[in-house]
Design an enzyme around this catalytic site. Structure first.
Site, PDB file in Angstrom:
ATOM      1  N   ASN A 152      -8.082 -23.715  -8.042  1.00  0.00           N
ATOM      2  CA  ASN A 152      -6.925 -22.856  -8.304  1.00  0.00           C
ATOM      3  C   ASN A 152      -7.200 -22.134  -9.632  1.00  0.00           C
ATOM      4  O   ASN A 152      -7.009 -22.706 -10.701  1.00  0.00           O
ATOM      5  CB  ASN A 152      -5.666 -23.726  -8.389  1.00  0.00           C
ATOM      6  CG  ASN A 152      -4.402 -22.905  -8.546  1.00  0.00           C
ATOM      7  OD1 ASN A 152      -4.459 -21.688  -8.755  1.00  0.00           O
ATOM      8  ND2 ASN A 152      -3.264 -23.565  -8.445  1.00  0.00           N
ATOM      9  N   GLU A 173       0.170 -28.684  -1.713  1.00  0.00           N
ATOM     10  CA  GLU A 173      -0.536 -27.443  -1.382  1.00  0.00           C
ATOM     11  C   GLU A 173      -2.051 -27.647  -1.363  1.00  0.00           C
ATOM     12  O   GLU A 173      -2.748 -27.065  -0.534  1.00  0.00           O
ATOM     13  CB  GLU A 173      -0.170 -26.359  -2.414  1.00  0.00           C
ATOM     14  CG  GLU A 173       1.274 -25.895  -2.257  1.00  0.00           C
ATOM     15  CD  GLU A 173       1.874 -25.333  -3.532  1.00  0.00           C
ATOM     16  OE1 GLU A 173       2.163 -26.126  -4.455  1.00  0.00           O
ATOM     17  OE2 GLU A 173       2.064 -24.116  -3.619  1.00  0.00           O
ATOM     18  N   HIS A 217       4.514 -18.978  -2.288  1.00  0.00           N
ATOM     19  CA  HIS A 217       4.573 -20.436  -2.033  1.00  0.00           C
ATOM     20  C   HIS A 217       4.395 -20.743  -0.540  1.00  0.00           C
ATOM     21  O   HIS A 217       4.872 -21.768  -0.060  1.00  0.00           O
ATOM     22  CB  HIS A 217       5.920 -21.046  -2.480  1.00  0.00           C
ATOM     23  CG  HIS A 217       6.251 -20.880  -3.917  1.00  0.00           C
ATOM     24  ND1 HIS A 217       7.478 -20.420  -4.331  1.00  0.00           N
ATOM     25  CD2 HIS A 217       5.530 -21.121  -5.028  1.00  0.00           C
ATOM     26  CE1 HIS A 217       7.507 -20.380  -5.666  1.00  0.00           C
ATOM     27  NE2 HIS A 217       6.329 -20.800  -6.108  1.00  0.00           N
ATOM     28  N   ARG A 251      -7.313 -21.295  -3.781  1.00  0.00           N
ATOM     29  CA  ARG A 251      -5.918 -20.866  -3.658  1.00  0.00           C
ATOM     30  C   ARG A 251      -5.815 -19.397  -4.088  1.00  0.00           C
ATOM     31  O   ARG A 251      -6.209 -19.039  -5.190  1.00  0.00           O
ATOM     32  CB  ARG A 251      -5.023 -21.718  -4.546  1.00  0.00           C
ATOM     33  CG  ARG A 251      -3.599 -21.286  -4.409  1.00  0.00           C
ATOM     34  CD  ARG A 251      -2.726 -21.789  -5.509  1.00  0.00           C
ATOM     35  NE  ARG A 251      -1.390 -21.274  -5.292  1.00  0.00           N
ATOM     36  CZ  ARG A 251      -0.514 -21.066  -6.261  1.00  0.00           C
ATOM     37  NH1 ARG A 251      -0.822 -21.332  -7.499  1.00  0.00           N
ATOM     38  NH2 ARG A 251       0.672 -20.593  -5.986  1.00  0.00           N
ATOM     39  N   ARG A 279      12.081 -16.301 -14.958  1.00  0.00           N
ATOM     40  CA  ARG A 279      12.143 -15.056 -14.164  1.00  0.00           C
ATOM     41  C   ARG A 279      13.577 -14.812 -13.720  1.00  0.00           C
ATOM     42  O   ARG A 279      14.301 -15.754 -13.396  1.00  0.00           O
ATOM     43  CB  ARG A 279      11.262 -15.173 -12.911  1.00  0.00           C
ATOM     44  CG  ARG A 279       9.799 -15.242 -13.225  1.00  0.00           C
ATOM     45  CD  ARG A 279       8.979 -15.446 -11.960  1.00  0.00           C
ATOM     46  NE  ARG A 279       7.998 -16.489 -12.154  1.00  0.00           N
ATOM     47  CZ  ARG A 279       7.329 -17.086 -11.174  1.00  0.00           C
ATOM     48  NH1 ARG A 279       7.553 -16.758  -9.917  1.00  0.00           N
ATOM     49  NH2 ARG A 279       6.443 -18.022 -11.442  1.00  0.00           N
TER      50      ARG A 279
END
Ligand code: ADP
Length: 402
Positions: free
Chosen positions: A7, A386, A179, A90, A240
């Site tokens: 990742n 994940e 996601h 990823r 955010r």
């Protein structure tokens, strides 16, 4: 059958080495401060943790350090790099070019290059991580597993923004959703748990972390999701903003005399829990501040549970019913108050949490049901994984090649 999951971010790179014979993680670690100085933190399970400053002027050198420590006698877990059958990467944004997990070839690299235009912050580092692996392991297959891919089943009316059509054609501006690997993993587990044919299932998955997104999944396929062209849209997040009136953007740029890029930083880093509370982007700090009587922290928390509830209501309508709600990721798995409060007042829709089960949930790898016995809709807490999905897709694609 070892798979290395990568990742890659701009200055950091996380990795996990899986033994796919039994889907166990053998080792994991982090290269930090890449292109600054470099620190490698590594742990092989059952062995001492390793941490050392190593010069990492680029991602290729970082991968080199990872491969070296994986083969190390004292801290490593493999004898030879040939034991790694493939690397799985990823990828945050695949645009309309990369719509499923793929084995890397020249065309795929070209498609990933195209994603720079819509996701420059993520794509550049992904390419550097990929090149780092290709340079250090030229004979090892590389696979891309894409966060936006699972959302590609959305119908056009869900992914289209009401902007001039030409702008969609020119810049590929549309809802992509993020996601996806997590939504895919937890919805598949929920389907298993519901014990009815996948095609008949209606599920809402709530991935609540620093970044949060909620998806409506019908028959195992996403029909809508809260994040959009970028991971900024949707519910309130750590720093955010989530959904705001777009007119606020030019208004503030003018009033505060700030540039488009400064505005981008503001929307991504200064809003959400942090902006509303003035305390922190981490919900644990918000919880502590609420206990100390901080009203703005309470407001941030209340916006979060209200936003989740609003999406659940919307997606129930979109799905035309509901079998299960899933909570996952840092907040979804660990914050019982958010799970409880966001579902209050939904009893008339057949959604009823069991307070006792919810309070006593402990984070274990299996799904846990927290709905009341008479709840029509099942409510699950399912820890996401994940990296495991990336490792599974990787091995699957490599098997197909052979
Ligand atoms: P990311 O989106 O960066 O992967 P996470 O999924 O780790 O983030 O989620 C981070 C959020 O989850 C933070 O707001 C944090 O408060 C919350 N969180 C993570 N772990 C815990 C925990 N053990 N207890 C309570 N909250 C937690």
């Amino acid at each position: 059958m070892y798979v290395l999951v990568i990742n890659a971010g701009s200055s950091s790179l996380k990795y996990q080495l899986f033994d796919m014979a039994n889907e166990v993680v053998l080792a994991k670690g982090l290269c930090d401060r890449i292109a600054i100085d470099g620190i490698l933190t590594h742990q092989t399970y059952g062995k001492e943790k390793y941490s050392k400053e190593i010069a990492m002027p680029n991602h290729t050198k970082a991968i080199q350090a990872v491969l070296k420590i994986l083969c190390d006698n004292e801290f490593g877990c493999i004898d030879d790099l040939s034991q790694i059958v493939a690397c799985g990467h990823r990828i945050v944004h695949g645009g309309e070019w990369l719509t499923k997990s793929v084995l890397v070839d020249e065309k795929v690299i070209g498609d990933l290059e195209k994603c720079r235009a819509i996701a420059p912050l993520h794509t550049g580092p992904h390419l550097m991580g990929l090149r780092g692996c290709m340079e250090n392991m030229p004979d090892t297959p590389q696979v891309l597993v894409i966060d936006t891919a699972f959302h590609q089943t959305m119908p056009a009316h869900a992914y289209f923004y009401p902007i001039p059509y030409e702008l969609y054609e020119k810049y590929k501006i549309r809802r992509y959703g993020f996601h996806g690997t997590s939504h895919r993993y937890v919805s598949a587990k929920a389907i298993e748990y519901l014990g009815k044919p996948a095609v008949d299932t209606k599920i809402i998955t709530c991935h609540l972390g620093n970044g949060s997104s909620i998806s409506a999944i019908k028959g195992g396929k996403v029909i809508d999701t809260s994040m959009g062209f970028t991971p900024l849209e949707g519910i309130i997040m750590g720093s955010r903003c989530g959904n705001i009136d777009p007119a606020i953007v030019p208004f503030l740029m003018e009033k505060e005399n700030i540039s488009a890029s400064e505005m981008g930083v503001w929307l991504n880093k200064k809003c959400g829990f942090l902006g509303v509370s003035g305390v922190s982007s981490d919900l644990r700090d918000i919880d502590t501040a609420i206990e100390e009587g901080n009203e703005r922290a309470k407001l941030a928390y209340e916006i979060l549970s209200y936003d989740i509830k609003k999406y659940i209501g919307t997606y129930m309508a979109v799905l035309g019913g509901l079998d299960a709600i899933v909570f996952t990721a840092g907040i979804g798995e660990n914050n019982k108050s958010v799970r409880f409060d966001s579902l209050q007042g939904l009893e008339s829709f057949g959604i009823k949490v069991d307070a006792n089960k919810n309070d006593n949930f402990r984070n274990i790898p299996d799904p846990v049901e927290i709905s009341a016995d008479d709840s029509k809709v099942k409510i699950y807490v399912i820890p996401t994984n994940e990296e495991l999905v990336i490792a599974r897709d990787t091995i699957e694609l490599v098997k197909n090649v052979k």
